[in-house]
Scaffold this active site. Structure first.
Site, PDB file in Angstrom:
ATOM      1  N   GLU A  93      -4.558  -4.741   0.224  1.00 33.96           N
ATOM      2  CA  GLU A  93      -5.992  -4.406   0.298  1.00 33.96           C
ATOM      3  C   GLU A  93      -6.516  -4.585   1.713  1.00 33.96           C
ATOM      4  N   GLY A 125       1.808  -0.591  -7.036  1.00 35.03           N
ATOM      5  CA  GLY A 125       2.251  -1.354  -8.203  1.00 35.03           C
ATOM      6  C   GLY A 125       2.261  -0.463  -9.443  1.00 35.03           C
ATOM      7  N   THR A 138      -0.818   3.459   0.418  1.00 31.58           N
ATOM      8  CA  THR A 138       0.099   3.077   1.501  1.00 31.58           C
ATOM      9  C   THR A 138       1.340   3.967   1.536  1.00 31.58           C
TER      10      THR A 138
HETATM   11  C1  LIG Z   1     -15.525   0.236 -20.034  1.00 32.35           C
HETATM   12  C2  LIG Z   1     -14.406  -0.508 -19.476  1.00 32.35           C
HETATM   13  C3  LIG Z   1     -14.342  -0.550 -17.988  1.00 32.35           C
HETATM   14  C4  LIG Z   1     -12.991  -0.973 -17.560  1.00 32.35           C
HETATM   15  C5  LIG Z   1     -12.918  -1.140 -16.103  1.00 32.35           C
HETATM   16  C6  LIG Z   1     -11.710  -1.820 -15.774  1.00 32.35           C
HETATM   17  C7  LIG Z   1     -11.970  -3.027 -14.956  1.00 32.35           C
HETATM   18  C8  LIG Z   1     -11.040  -4.045 -15.355  1.00 32.35           C
HETATM   19  C9  LIG Z   1     -11.018  -5.144 -14.377  1.00 32.35           C
HETATM   20  C10 LIG Z   1      -9.953  -6.025 -14.730  1.00 32.35           C
HETATM   21  C11 LIG Z   1      -9.096  -6.308 -13.571  1.00 32.35           C
HETATM   22  C12 LIG Z   1      -7.758  -6.434 -13.937  1.00 32.35           C
HETATM   23  C13 LIG Z   1      -6.798  -6.981 -12.908  1.00 32.35           C
HETATM   24  C14 LIG Z   1      -6.880  -6.593 -11.571  1.00 32.35           C
HETATM   25  C15 LIG Z   1      -5.821  -7.146 -10.763  1.00 32.35           C
HETATM   26  C16 LIG Z   1      -5.836  -6.418  -9.524  1.00 32.35           C
HETATM   27  C17 LIG Z   1      -4.663  -6.747  -8.720  1.00 32.35           C
HETATM   28  C18 LIG Z   1      -4.646  -5.805  -7.610  1.00 32.35           C
HETATM   29  C19 LIG Z   1      -3.396  -5.889  -6.886  1.00 32.35           C
HETATM   30  C20 LIG Z   1      -3.682  -5.127  -5.678  1.00 32.35           C
HETATM   31  C21 LIG Z   1      -2.479  -4.559  -5.118  1.00 32.35           C
HETATM   32  C22 LIG Z   1      -2.751  -4.014  -3.763  1.00 32.35           C
HETATM   33  C23 LIG Z   1      -3.290  -2.633  -3.732  1.00 32.35           C
HETATM   34  C24 LIG Z   1      -3.398  -2.079  -2.330  1.00 32.35           C
HETATM   35  O1  LIG Z   1      -3.034  -2.683  -1.365  1.00 32.35           O
HETATM   36  S1  LIG Z   1      -4.060  -0.538  -2.206  1.00 32.35           S
HETATM   37  C25 LIG Z   1      -3.994  -0.098  -0.494  1.00 32.35           C
HETATM   38  C26 LIG Z   1      -5.012  -0.819   0.294  1.00 32.35           C
HETATM   39  N1  LIG Z   1      -5.004  -0.349   1.630  1.00 32.35           N
HETATM   40  C27 LIG Z   1      -5.860  -0.763   2.516  1.00 32.35           C
HETATM   41  O2  LIG Z   1      -6.689  -1.612   2.244  1.00 32.35           O
HETATM   42  C28 LIG Z   1      -5.793  -0.084   3.843  1.00 32.35           C
HETATM   43  C29 LIG Z   1      -6.682  -0.750   4.843  1.00 32.35           C
HETATM   44  N2  LIG Z   1      -7.200   0.215   5.745  1.00 32.35           N
HETATM   45  C30 LIG Z   1      -8.481   0.555   5.787  1.00 32.35           C
HETATM   46  O3  LIG Z   1      -9.311   0.043   5.044  1.00 32.35           O
HETATM   47  C31 LIG Z   1      -8.834   1.567   6.839  1.00 32.35           C
HETATM   48  O4  LIG Z   1      -7.728   2.301   7.202  1.00 32.35           O
HETATM   49  C32 LIG Z   1      -9.455   0.909   8.072  1.00 32.35           C
HETATM   50  C33 LIG Z   1     -10.800   0.326   7.666  1.00 32.35           C
HETATM   51  C34 LIG Z   1      -8.574  -0.190   8.648  1.00 32.35           C
HETATM   52  C35 LIG Z   1      -9.657   1.952   9.166  1.00 32.35           C
HETATM   53  O5  LIG Z   1     -10.337   3.069   8.669  1.00 32.35           O
HETATM   54  P1  LIG Z   1     -11.171   4.063   9.628  1.00 32.35           P
HETATM   55  O6  LIG Z   1     -10.300   4.446  10.743  1.00 32.35           O
HETATM   56  O7  LIG Z   1     -11.797   5.112   8.811  1.00 32.35           O
HETATM   57  O8  LIG Z   1     -12.220   3.079  10.104  1.00 32.35           O
HETATM   58  P2  LIG Z   1     -12.853   2.849  11.495  1.00 32.35           P
HETATM   59  O9  LIG Z   1     -12.761   4.037  12.414  1.00 32.35           O
HETATM   60  O10 LIG Z   1     -12.361   1.536  12.006  1.00 32.35           O
HETATM   61  O11 LIG Z   1     -14.301   2.752  10.995  1.00 32.35           O
HETATM   62  C36 LIG Z   1     -15.068   3.863  10.616  1.00 32.35           C
HETATM   63  C37 LIG Z   1     -16.360   3.373  10.004  1.00 32.35           C
HETATM   64  O12 LIG Z   1     -16.101   3.157   8.600  1.00 32.35           O
HETATM   65  C38 LIG Z   1     -16.458   1.831   8.257  1.00 32.35           C
HETATM   66  N3  LIG Z   1     -15.616   1.439   7.152  1.00 32.35           N
HETATM   67  C39 LIG Z   1     -14.281   1.307   7.139  1.00 32.35           C
HETATM   68  N4  LIG Z   1     -13.876   0.952   5.904  1.00 32.35           N
HETATM   69  C40 LIG Z   1     -14.973   0.907   5.127  1.00 32.35           C
HETATM   70  C41 LIG Z   1     -15.190   0.592   3.754  1.00 32.35           C
HETATM   71  N5  LIG Z   1     -14.197   0.239   2.941  1.00 32.35           N
HETATM   72  N6  LIG Z   1     -16.436   0.651   3.288  1.00 32.35           N
HETATM   73  C42 LIG Z   1     -17.475   0.977   4.103  1.00 32.35           C
HETATM   74  N7  LIG Z   1     -17.330   1.267   5.422  1.00 32.35           N
HETATM   75  C43 LIG Z   1     -16.099   1.214   5.914  1.00 32.35           C
HETATM   76  C44 LIG Z   1     -16.261   1.050   9.533  1.00 32.35           C
HETATM   77  O13 LIG Z   1     -16.962  -0.161   9.496  1.00 32.35           O
HETATM   78  C45 LIG Z   1     -16.806   2.025  10.541  1.00 32.35           C
HETATM   79  O14 LIG Z   1     -18.203   1.991  10.483  1.00 32.35           O
HETATM   80  P3  LIG Z   1     -19.049   2.263  11.815  1.00 32.35           P
HETATM   81  O15 LIG Z   1     -20.473   2.234  11.334  1.00 32.35           O
HETATM   82  O16 LIG Z   1     -18.613   3.587  12.364  1.00 32.35           O
HETATM   83  O17 LIG Z   1     -18.744   1.141  12.738  1.00 32.35           O
HETATM   84  C1  FAD Z   2       2.775  -7.048  -3.089  1.00 30.24           C
HETATM   85  C2  FAD Z   2       2.156  -5.818  -2.516  1.00 30.24           C
HETATM   86  C3  FAD Z   2       1.534  -4.916  -3.345  1.00 30.24           C
HETATM   87  C4  FAD Z   2       0.992  -3.729  -2.837  1.00 30.24           C
HETATM   88  N1  FAD Z   2       0.433  -2.828  -3.680  1.00 30.24           N
HETATM   89  C5  FAD Z   2      -0.039  -1.659  -3.188  1.00 30.24           C
HETATM   90  C6  FAD Z   2      -0.576  -0.675  -4.058  1.00 30.24           C
HETATM   91  O1  FAD Z   2      -0.650  -0.864  -5.269  1.00 30.24           O
HETATM   92  N2  FAD Z   2      -1.007   0.486  -3.529  1.00 30.24           N
HETATM   93  C7  FAD Z   2      -0.960   0.725  -2.198  1.00 30.24           C
HETATM   94  O2  FAD Z   2      -1.376   1.798  -1.780  1.00 30.24           O
HETATM   95  N3  FAD Z   2      -0.477  -0.197  -1.341  1.00 30.24           N
HETATM   96  C8  FAD Z   2      -0.011  -1.379  -1.806  1.00 30.24           C
HETATM   97  N4  FAD Z   2       0.485  -2.334  -0.948  1.00 30.24           N
HETATM   98  C9  FAD Z   2       0.538  -2.038   0.485  1.00 30.24           C
HETATM   99  C10 FAD Z   2      -0.510  -2.793   1.277  1.00 30.24           C
HETATM  100  O3  FAD Z   2      -1.792  -2.315   0.993  1.00 30.24           O
HETATM  101  C11 FAD Z   2      -0.176  -2.680   2.768  1.00 30.24           C
HETATM  102  O4  FAD Z   2       1.046  -3.358   2.977  1.00 30.24           O
HETATM  103  C12 FAD Z   2      -1.282  -3.271   3.618  1.00 30.24           C
HETATM  104  O5  FAD Z   2      -2.434  -2.447   3.599  1.00 30.24           O
HETATM  105  C13 FAD Z   2      -0.849  -3.518   5.069  1.00 30.24           C
HETATM  106  O6  FAD Z   2      -0.383  -2.364   5.666  1.00 30.24           O
HETATM  107  P1  FAD Z   2       1.045  -2.326   6.388  1.00 30.24           P
HETATM  108  O7  FAD Z   2       2.055  -2.838   5.447  1.00 30.24           O
HETATM  109  O8  FAD Z   2       1.204  -0.953   6.902  1.00 30.24           O
HETATM  110  O9  FAD Z   2       0.934  -3.352   7.567  1.00 30.24           O
HETATM  111  P2  FAD Z   2       0.782  -3.014   9.107  1.00 30.24           P
HETATM  112  O10 FAD Z   2      -0.558  -2.353   9.305  1.00 30.24           O
HETATM  113  O11 FAD Z   2       1.975  -2.312   9.603  1.00 30.24           O
HETATM  114  O12 FAD Z   2       0.710  -4.477   9.697  1.00 30.24           O
HETATM  115  C14 FAD Z   2       1.773  -5.072  10.471  1.00 30.24           C
HETATM  116  C15 FAD Z   2       1.153  -5.885  11.618  1.00 30.24           C
HETATM  117  O13 FAD Z   2       0.453  -5.009  12.508  1.00 30.24           O
HETATM  118  C16 FAD Z   2      -0.846  -5.522  12.768  1.00 30.24           C
HETATM  119  N5  FAD Z   2      -1.810  -4.424  12.948  1.00 30.24           N
HETATM  120  C17 FAD Z   2      -1.821  -3.219  12.304  1.00 30.24           C
HETATM  121  N6  FAD Z   2      -2.891  -2.485  12.703  1.00 30.24           N
HETATM  122  C18 FAD Z   2      -3.565  -3.231  13.613  1.00 30.24           C
HETATM  123  C19 FAD Z   2      -4.760  -3.035  14.367  1.00 30.24           C
HETATM  124  N7  FAD Z   2      -5.485  -1.913  14.257  1.00 30.24           N
HETATM  125  N8  FAD Z   2      -5.151  -4.006  15.190  1.00 30.24           N
HETATM  126  C20 FAD Z   2      -4.455  -5.159  15.300  1.00 30.24           C
HETATM  127  N9  FAD Z   2      -3.316  -5.416  14.586  1.00 30.24           N
HETATM  128  C21 FAD Z   2      -2.881  -4.473  13.765  1.00 30.24           C
HETATM  129  C22 FAD Z   2      -1.188  -6.339  11.517  1.00 30.24           C
HETATM  130  O14 FAD Z   2      -2.154  -7.340  11.821  1.00 30.24           O
HETATM  131  C23 FAD Z   2       0.158  -6.945  11.155  1.00 30.24           C
HETATM  132  O15 FAD Z   2       0.344  -8.128  11.886  1.00 30.24           O
HETATM  133  C24 FAD Z   2       1.037  -3.492  -1.442  1.00 30.24           C
HETATM  134  C25 FAD Z   2       1.644  -4.424  -0.591  1.00 30.24           C
HETATM  135  C26 FAD Z   2       2.202  -5.581  -1.119  1.00 30.24           C
HETATM  136  C27 FAD Z   2       2.863  -6.558  -0.194  1.00 30.24           C
END
Ligand SMILES: CCCCCCCCCCCCCCCCCCCCCCCC(=O)SCCNC(=O)CCNC(=O)[C@H](O)C(C)(C)COP(=O)(O)OP(=O)(O)OC[C@H]1O[C@@H](n2cnc3c(N)ncnc32)[C@H](O)[C@@H]1OP(=O)(O)O
Ligand code: FAD
Length: 643
Positions: free
Chosen positions: A441, A198, A139
């Protein structure tokens, strides 16, 4: 033991231990879970001060100390199974995210999924030993949203030709320099500064950075790079790295969510994660088999969050139901003793659906995990056919379960009256730590739209005569019905009948959204505009239910019957979640039900009670002594010396 809660347990009609075994998966799994739990809860190294009475910096310091101990102990006890790591971690930091979450939950899994064998040696082994501490930086300040594949507009030029470019051009860039065999990473604008990851602010020394890949003058979209951000010996930020903590938040006080600005940072060619996509030494780009594989770790965490929703609900309703069994209020009948508040029908109507949802989500969480393991196993074998369904299922269930749990936690808190507002209840903490699952996520609405996209594709395949498999097979079997076709027959006592009605409703809603898009397309002539104009239909279940008025009344009567049936087993049903008191950490949710004496004891630890007259109040005493009020007040600083 509180006599009310004793009576509740005596009245239960089933064997609690057997149900616990079912929830865990088997008696052996229950035994192992308890074994891990006692390793942590009886370990003096994990003793802590109640974080409610600490400052944010103190909370961070305490969490880091415990996390470091945790890693040492995991190694000492040879715990390496991801489920067991997760369980151990949840006992060490109950209800609280911690500075190493991103290292364990995203950095290590991304390496496992996207690193080459050589990169595994170079990064995973030291990361497992905590020499490398990593985070996952996707992000940015200006965007949480990314495209996994290249777009025509993606450009490597500078911002002088702004009107011709889209926002994607101003995202972080990784440009390959064949002369030095390095990538040069830059955050070209303020909005492209990484924001939120984080553990980035202070804890990590490496980050997996998602950036636009540029090579041989072409942009290839989002790719993952391993970027060292702090010196491995001194922990001081490296040249070109501007990094820090983003400040206090709604919750997540133990976590140093951070910012990262990249200023001409150079990393070697083989720091790009190259299991799938590759860059050759001459700069030639080799495409991955699927661009979506870059998003694999997000799918992993989304799948995991479904189970986290269940756990948050289990905790919340355990607290609220146990408390409701020992709390007495009002009089149902004049002159009679005050009843337990759990006997009020409205209290049951608040809490029993939450209890039922906690059970349902526990099993859905297990199903999601199995599905994730099955399909990701296929992906490792080179079969990518299950990826769209896995993405749609994990995105949709993540959004659905977190929204539902988010609301239900608050219902539980309010059902505890005033004491639910005290941090001693644990419910405020459960809420603030859980609520960002609706955002991170993948923001929930955006995730629902991804699921809708898959449903519409499946719908048009079904209309084209294809026999669909898996979770959307109902679209092939059922013919959506217009509302005018009347209501389907329903036996509310029969689960199969309920499932059928749900499927028909889902098919109708998909049809409704598809029709809306068709109509909008005729008006707007652009697929994207038509999609946006139909987004409400795509996301929200329509208000038209499939039930007739008499059927809805029948459901309402049946719910009342179920409340009566559930009542004698309510406490036993939450006991079966087997949430240890230390893990639950709630004065209201104690197993022994002795709420009031512990509430009083807890309050006495408030730092404000450290002295009978807090230092700040001495000024009031001074003012009283001098009878200085009104116009003298602004000069109060000099007054303290006058006494
Ligand atoms: C040996 C030891 C091993 C040890 C291993 C260790 C394991 C230990 C485990 C223990 C766990 C411990 C604790 C864990 C605790 C975890 C806490 C976590 C806290 C989390 C903090 C938060 C972190 C974050 O937030 S990270 C940032 C996350 N950000 C997002 O999620 C952003 C969201 N945005 C998106 O996903 C994309 O931008 C999207 C999908 C909205 C748009 O992308 P795009 O433009 O490319 O898509 P489209 O044009 O809409 O679609 C294109 C096409 O792709 C398909 N698609 C999209 N996404 C996916 C996907 N993810 N997978 C598959 N396909 C996907 C979509 O459907 C379209 O398909 P079409 O066929 O074309 O329709
Ligand atoms: C506690 C916390 C921990 C985090 N940890 C991590 C981390 O470890 N790593 C990391 O990379 N990120 C992390 N993030 C970020 C997080 O993944 C993003 O905040 C999240 O993916 C949402 O994106 P944004 O903040 O840009 O929201 P925005 O996308 O700006 O959303 C704002 C509003 O716009 C709307 N909107 C946006 N796009 C569309 C669309 N296409 N259609 C309709 N509505 C839409 C949403 O529904 C929402 O109402 C963390 C966030 C928080 C709060």
């Amino acid at each position: 033991m509180n006599p009310d809660i004793v009576k509740e347990r005596q009245n239960a009609t089933f064997n609690v231990e057997k149900l616990t075994n079912i929830l865990d998966g088997s008696p052996e799994k229950t035994r192992r879970r308890r074994e891990i739990e006692s390793m942590v809860l009886n370990d003096p190294d994990f003793q802590e001060q109640d974080p409610n009475f600490l400052s944010r910096s103190e909370r961070y310091d305490q969490a880091v100390r415990k996390s470091a101990q945790m890693i040492l102990k995991l190694r000492e006890f040879g715990i390496s199974d991801p489920d067991e790591i997760y369980y151990y971690k949840n006992c060490v930091h109950p209800d609280r995210p911690e500075p190493l979450d991103l290292h364990l939950g995203m950095f290590l899994p991304t390496l496992l999924n996207q690193a080459t064998p050589e990169q595994m040696d170079r990064f995973f082994t030291p990361a497992w030993n905590l020499q490398i501490i990593g985070t996952y930086a996707q992000t940015e300040m200006g965007h949480g949203w990314w495209r996994c594949s290249q777009r025509a507009s993606c450009s490597a030029t500078t911002p002088t030709v702004l009107p011709a470019l889209t926002s994607e051009d101003w995202r972080p860039q990784a440009t390959f320099d064949p002369a030095t065999q390095e990538f040069v990473l830059n955050s070209p604008t303020i909005s492209s500064i990484k924001w939120w990851p984080g553990g980035l602010g202070k804890t990590s020394n490496h980050a997996i950075v998602l950036a636009q890949l540029h090579t041989q003058g072409n942009c290839h979209g989002l790719h993952a790079f391993i970027v060292p951000i702090r010196d491995m010996d001194t922990h001081v930020p490296l040249p070109g790295i501007v990094v820090g903590d983003i400040g206090p938040k709604f919750g997540f006080s133990e976590v140093d969510n951070g910012f990262l600005k990249l200023e001409n940072v150079r990393i070697p060619l083989d720091n790009m994660l190259m299991k799938y996509a590759k860059v050759e030494p001459d700069g030639t780009y080799v495409k991955p088999p699927s661009a979506k594989l870059t998003y694999g770790t997000m799918v992993f965490i989304r799948s995991m969050i479904v189970g986290q929703s269940a756990l948050a609900l289990a905790k919340s309703c355990t607290i609220a139901i146990r408390y409701s069994a020992v709390r007495h209020q009002s009089e149902l009948k004049p002159g009679e003793p005050e009843p337990q508040i759990l006997n009020f029908q409205t209290q049951q109507h608040k809490l029993f659906p939450v209890l039922a949802t906690a059970y349902a989500f526990t099993f859905v969480g297990q199903y999601m995990k199995q599905t994730y393991n099955r399909i990701s196993g296929d992906i490792h074998e080179g079969d990518y056919s299950g990826l769209p369904e896995l993405h749609a299922l994990s995105a949709g269930l993540k959004a659905f379960t977190t929204w539902a749990a988010n609301g239900a936690i608050e219902v539980c808190r309010m059902s505890c009256g005033g004491h639910g507002y005290s941090r001693s209840s644990a419910l405020p903490d459960i809420y603030v730590e859980f609520t960002p699952t609706c955002t991170y996520e993948g923001e929930n609405t955006v995730m629902m739209l991804q699921t809708a996209r898959y449903l519409l594709k499946s719908y048009s395949q079904a209309r084209g005569g294809q026999q669909l498999q898996g979770s959307v097979s109902y679209l092939s079997r059922l013919q959506p019905q217009p509302v005018s076709a009347g209501v389907p027959p329903l036996n509310i006592q029969d689960l199969a009948s309920l499932v059928q009605v749900y499927q028909l409703r889902a098919a109708n809603l998909v049809e409704l959204a598809a029709t809306s898009i068709q109509q909008e397309l005729q008006l707007r002539h652009s697929q994207e505009d038509a999609w946006n104009s139909s987004a409400i239909d795509l996301v929200r279940a329509s208000d038209a239910g499939l039930l007739s008025v008499p059927q809805a009344l029948q459901v309402s009567a049946h719910i009342k019957e179920l409340l009566i049936q559930l009542r004698p087993n309510a406490v036993a049903l939450v006991d079966a979640f087997d949430l240890n008191d230390k893990k639950l950490n709630s004065v209201l949710g104690r197993y022994d039900g002795n709420v009031y004496e512990h509430l009083f004891e807890w309050a006495r630890h408030s730092p404000l009670n450290a002295s009978e007259v807090p230092p700040a109040l001495t000024i009031i005493v001074i003012i009283k002594h001098n009878q200085l009020i009104g116009s003298f007040f602004p000069r109060s600083t000099s007054l303290s010396t006058s006494t």
